[in-house]
Design a protein around this motif. Structure first.
Motif, PDB file in Angstrom:
ATOM      1  N   VAL A 153      55.698  40.716 100.064  1.00 38.70           N
ATOM      2  CA  VAL A 153      55.129  41.540  98.983  1.00 38.70           C
ATOM      3  C   VAL A 153      53.362  41.440  99.435  1.00 38.70           C
ATOM      4  CG1 VAL A 153      54.882  40.328  96.814  1.00 38.70           C
ATOM      5  CG2 VAL A 153      56.777  40.984  98.110  1.00 38.70           C
ATOM      6  N   LYS A 154      52.508  42.189  98.112  1.00 39.83           N
ATOM      7  CA  LYS A 154      51.606  42.076  98.842  1.00 39.83           C
ATOM      8  C   LYS A 154      50.296  42.091  97.209  1.00 39.83           C
ATOM      9  CE  LYS A 154      52.614  44.990 102.438  1.00 39.83           C
ATOM     10  NZ  LYS A 154      53.655  45.921 102.817  1.00 39.83           N
ATOM     11  N   TYR A 155      49.680  41.309  97.110  1.00 40.64           N
ATOM     12  CA  TYR A 155      48.593  41.180  95.880  1.00 40.64           C
ATOM     13  C   TYR A 155      47.702  40.966  95.998  1.00 40.64           C
ATOM     14  CZ  TYR A 155      48.558  36.223  97.421  1.00 40.64           C
ATOM     15  OH  TYR A 155      48.562  35.205  98.205  1.00 40.64           O
ATOM     16  N   THR A 171      52.703  43.654  93.610  1.00 40.95           N
ATOM     17  CA  THR A 171      53.507  45.170  94.599  1.00 40.95           C
ATOM     18  C   THR A 171      55.067  44.524  94.171  1.00 40.95           C
ATOM     19  OG1 THR A 171      54.226  44.259  97.044  1.00 40.95           O
ATOM     20  CG2 THR A 171      52.088  45.859  95.827  1.00 40.95           C
ATOM     21  N   ASP A 172      55.939  43.153  94.178  1.00 49.96           N
ATOM     22  CA  ASP A 172      57.135  43.754  93.447  1.00 49.96           C
ATOM     23  C   ASP A 172      56.737  43.041  92.035  1.00 49.96           C
ATOM     24  OD1 ASP A 172      55.346  40.594  93.170  1.00 49.96           O
ATOM     25  OD2 ASP A 172      57.226  40.346  93.873  1.00 49.96           O
ATOM     26  N   SER A 173      56.054  43.483  91.721  1.00 54.28           N
ATOM     27  CA  SER A 173      55.731  43.841  90.107  1.00 54.28           C
ATOM     28  C   SER A 173      55.259  45.037  89.470  1.00 54.28           C
ATOM     29  CB  SER A 173      55.636  42.086  89.606  1.00 54.28           C
ATOM     30  OG  SER A 173      53.737  42.628  89.599  1.00 54.28           O
ATOM     31  N   ALA A 174      55.055  44.765  88.292  1.00 52.63           N
ATOM     32  CA  ALA A 174      54.747  45.919  87.474  1.00 52.63           C
ATOM     33  C   ALA A 174      52.453  46.347  88.206  1.00 52.63           C
ATOM     34  CB  ALA A 174      53.912  45.633  86.420  1.00 52.63           C
ATOM     35  N   PRO A 175      53.579  48.047  88.667  1.00 53.84           N
ATOM     36  CA  PRO A 175      52.170  48.209  89.408  1.00 53.84           C
ATOM     37  C   PRO A 175      51.021  48.746  89.177  1.00 53.84           C
ATOM     38  CG  PRO A 175      53.748  49.968  88.630  1.00 53.84           C
ATOM     39  CD  PRO A 175      54.527  48.658  88.887  1.00 53.84           C
ATOM     40  N   ASN A 176      51.238  48.279  87.306  1.00 51.72           N
ATOM     41  CA  ASN A 176      49.851  48.845  86.620  1.00 51.72           C
ATOM     42  C   ASN A 176      49.774  47.397  85.557  1.00 51.72           C
ATOM     43  OD1 ASN A 176      48.449  51.491  87.238  1.00 51.72           O
ATOM     44  ND2 ASN A 176      50.800  51.739  86.378  1.00 51.72           N
ATOM     45  N   GLY A 178      47.970  46.405  82.811  1.00 47.72           N
ATOM     46  CA  GLY A 178      45.642  46.705  81.487  1.00 47.72           C
ATOM     47  C   GLY A 178      44.949  47.350  83.243  1.00 47.72           C
ATOM     48  N   ASP A 179      43.595  47.811  83.198  1.00 48.25           N
ATOM     49  CA  ASP A 179      43.425  48.306  83.845  1.00 48.25           C
ATOM     50  C   ASP A 179      43.128  47.730  85.309  1.00 48.25           C
ATOM     51  OD1 ASP A 179      41.879  49.333  81.458  1.00 48.25           O
ATOM     52  OD2 ASP A 179      40.580  47.779  81.398  1.00 48.25           O
ATOM     53  N   MET A 180      44.211  47.242  85.577  1.00 46.83           N
ATOM     54  CA  MET A 180      44.449  47.203  87.332  1.00 46.83           C
ATOM     55  C   MET A 180      45.844  47.465  87.793  1.00 46.83           C
ATOM     56  SD  MET A 180      43.588  43.297  88.778  1.00 46.83           S
ATOM     57  CE  MET A 180      42.426  43.476  87.772  1.00 46.83           C
ATOM     58  N   SER A 181      45.338  48.530  88.678  1.00 39.26           N
ATOM     59  CA  SER A 181      46.780  49.086  89.995  1.00 39.26           C
ATOM     60  C   SER A 181      47.268  48.522  90.914  1.00 39.26           C
ATOM     61  CB  SER A 181      47.068  50.308  89.282  1.00 39.26           C
ATOM     62  OG  SER A 181      46.114  51.568  90.067  1.00 39.26           O
ATOM     63  N   ILE A 182      48.363  48.186  91.910  1.00 41.39           N
ATOM     64  CA  ILE A 182      48.208  48.102  92.633  1.00 41.39           C
ATOM     65  C   ILE A 182      49.376  49.207  93.622  1.00 41.39           C
ATOM     66  CG2 ILE A 182      49.973  46.274  92.519  1.00 41.39           C
ATOM     67  CD1 ILE A 182      48.669  45.008  95.166  1.00 41.39           C
ATOM     68  N   THR A 183      49.169  49.767  94.602  1.00 39.23           N
ATOM     69  CA  THR A 183      50.018  50.390  95.426  1.00 39.23           C
ATOM     70  C   THR A 183      49.974  50.453  96.925  1.00 39.23           C
ATOM     71  OG1 THR A 183      48.197  52.197  95.345  1.00 39.23           O
ATOM     72  CG2 THR A 183      49.950  51.593  93.881  1.00 39.23           C
ATOM     73  N   ASP A 184      51.592  50.046  97.676  1.00 40.86           N
ATOM     74  CA  ASP A 184      51.664  49.785  98.884  1.00 40.86           C
ATOM     75  C   ASP A 184      52.102  51.325  99.622  1.00 40.86           C
ATOM     76  OD1 ASP A 184      51.627  48.617 101.619  1.00 40.86           O
ATOM     77  OD2 ASP A 184      53.771  47.579 101.232  1.00 40.86           O
ATOM     78  N   ASP A 185      51.605  51.711 100.590  1.00 43.81           N
ATOM     79  CA  ASP A 185      51.655  53.010 101.451  1.00 43.81           C
ATOM     80  C   ASP A 185      52.472  52.407 102.822  1.00 43.81           C
ATOM     81  OD1 ASP A 185      51.889  54.888 103.286  1.00 43.81           O
ATOM     82  OD2 ASP A 185      50.269  55.918 102.324  1.00 43.81           O
ATOM     83  N   PRO A 186      53.110  52.016 103.168  1.00 44.59           N
ATOM     84  CA  PRO A 186      53.700  51.074 104.805  1.00 44.59           C
ATOM     85  C   PRO A 186      53.230  51.852 105.196  1.00 44.59           C
ATOM     86  CG  PRO A 186      55.300  50.793 102.787  1.00 44.59           C
ATOM     87  CD  PRO A 186      54.159  51.596 101.672  1.00 44.59           C
TER      88      PRO A 186
END
Length: 315
Positions: A153-155, A171-176, A178-186
Motif C-alpha cells: 500500500v502506498k500513501y 492506494t487501498d481506499s478511494a483513489p480520489n 476531493g481535489d486529490m488523487s493517487i494512482t499506482d503503476d507497479p
C-alpha cells in the motif's frame, strides 16, 4: 502545519536573507542534477550574482564570468528577480552548504544559505527535491519505490514531522478524495499523487510513503510550494515583497534524478517577514515563561535562610 510557519522552516534566515532568499535545504540523487532558485530584491536587479560552496564560501560560478563549467551553471532572470544555479552529475562529496550571493557596493555582500544533501542511491522510496504551483493550479508528484514494494500500500502524507504527518490519500481506499488523487503503476515502480485547486494553505512538507506492515513505513519528503499571483507593477523599490509572478507553466518539477527544470516563484515575503517577527516574539515569550518556572522550582527546592529561620523563597 500552517503554510507560513512551514515557510519559516523553509527559507534561509542568515543576514541578507531579506534581500536574497532560497530554500533552506534540499535532497538530490547521486548522478542527477538539481536547480536552485535564488530570489532577490529588485534593487539588486543589475548586480553580479554568484554561487559559493562550504563554510569558507568558495565562489564556484558568477553571472559576470563567461568561464564554462560543465558541472555548475548560473543564469539570471532579472525580469522575475531570480537567478538559477544548476548542479549536474552530483556525487556524495557535493553534500555541503551552499550560498546564493549578490555583490553589493556596501561593506558586505548579501547572501542566503542552502544545505544540500546528495543521496547515494538505493533508497527504498524517492521523489523530486521540491515542486511548485500557482494558487488555483495543480501539481503531480511521482513517487518511486523499490521493486520489492510492488504490491504494498502506498500513501501521501502531509506534515513536517514524519511520525506525526496526516495521511491524505491511500492506494487501498478511494483513489480520489476531493481535489486529490493517487494512482499506482507497479510495472513502472511509481505511484503518482495529483493535488488540484491548490491554495497557499497547501504549502507544506509532504511524504511519499510505502506501508511496510510490522515494521516502520518508508517515506521520502518534498516541500510543495503554492505561490500567490503577484502583480509585478505592485512591486516597488524598498518593498519586502518577493518576486513577481512567473510566466512558467502552473506546475513545475523543481528537479529530477535525470534532469532539471526551472523553478517557479515563492510566495510574497511581506507576510512572511511579519510572521517571522511574530514567531520570534512568541518563542522569546515561551522561553521567558520556562525560565521563570525553572527559577520558581529551584527556589522551592533551595529555601533561603534568614535570621536562622528557614523561609521559602518568594518568586
Amino acid at each position: 502545519m500552517d503554510s507560513l510557519v512551514f515557510l519559516l522552516l523553509f527559507f534561509s534566515s542568515f543576514p541578507g536573507a531579506a534581500a536574497v532568499k532560497t530554500l533552506a535545504w534540499l535532497n538530490a540523487q547521486r548522478g542527477g542534477s538539481v536547480t536552485i532558485p535564488c530570489f532577490y530584491h529588485q534593487e539588486y536587479r543589475g548586480s553580479v550574482k554568484y554561487w559559493c560552496k562550504g563554510s569558507k564560501q568558495t565562489p564556484m560560478v558568477r553571472t559576470d564570468s563567461s568561464q564554462r563549467n560543465d558541472q555548475v551553471s548560473i543564469s539570471d532572470d532579472p525580469a522575475h528577480l531570480v537567478f538559477y544555479v544548476t548542479m549536474r552529475n552530483l556525487e556524495q562529496e557535493d553534500t555541503d552548504i551552499y550560498w546564493c550571493a549578490i555583490k553589493t557596493n556596501k561593506e558586505k555582500d548579501v547572501f542566503a544559505v542552502l544545505d544540500l544533501k546528495v543521496l547515494a542511491g538505493g533508497q527504498r522510496v524517492w521523489t523530486e527535491s521540491w515542486m511548485s504551483a500557482e494558487g488555483g493550479g495543480s501539481v503531480t508528484v511521482p513517487c518511486y519505490y523499490d521493486q520489492r514494494y510492488k504490491h504494498h500500500v502506498k500513501y501521501w502524507c502531509k506534515g513536517f514531522i514524519w511520525e506525526l504527518c496526516s495521511i491524505l490519500v491511500r492506494t487501498d481506499s478511494a483513489p480520489n478524495k476531493g481535489d486529490m488523487s493517487i494512482t499506482d503503476d507497479p510495472d513502472r515502480l511509481v505511484f503518482t499523487v495529483t493535488m488540484r485547486n491548490l491554495q497557499e494553505k497547501d504549502t507544506d512538507w509532504y511524504w511519499c510513503a510505502v506501508e511496510i506492515g510490522d515494521t516502520a513505513d518508508y517515506g521520502a519528503f518534498l516541500p510543495v510550494i503554492v505561490r500567490e499571483e503577484i502583480d509585478f507593477t505592485s512591486v516597488v523599490q524598498h518593498s519586502e515583497d518577493g518576486p513577481s509572478r512567473s510566466n512558467h507553466p502552473p506546475t513545475e518539477a523543481m528537479n529530477t534524478t535525470d534532469g532539471s527544470s526551472k523553478p517557479a516563484d515563492l510566495p510574497k515575503g511581506r507576510t512572511l517577514d511579519v510572521l517571522r517577527h511574530s514567531v520570534l516574539a512568541l518563542v522569546y515569550l515561551i522561553c521567558t515563561i520556562i525560565a521563570m518556572i525553572k527559577t520558581w522550582i529551584y527556589c522551592r527546592k533551595h529555601p533561603v535562610v534568614t535570621n536562622n529561620t528557614v523561609k521559602p523563597s518568594a518568586f
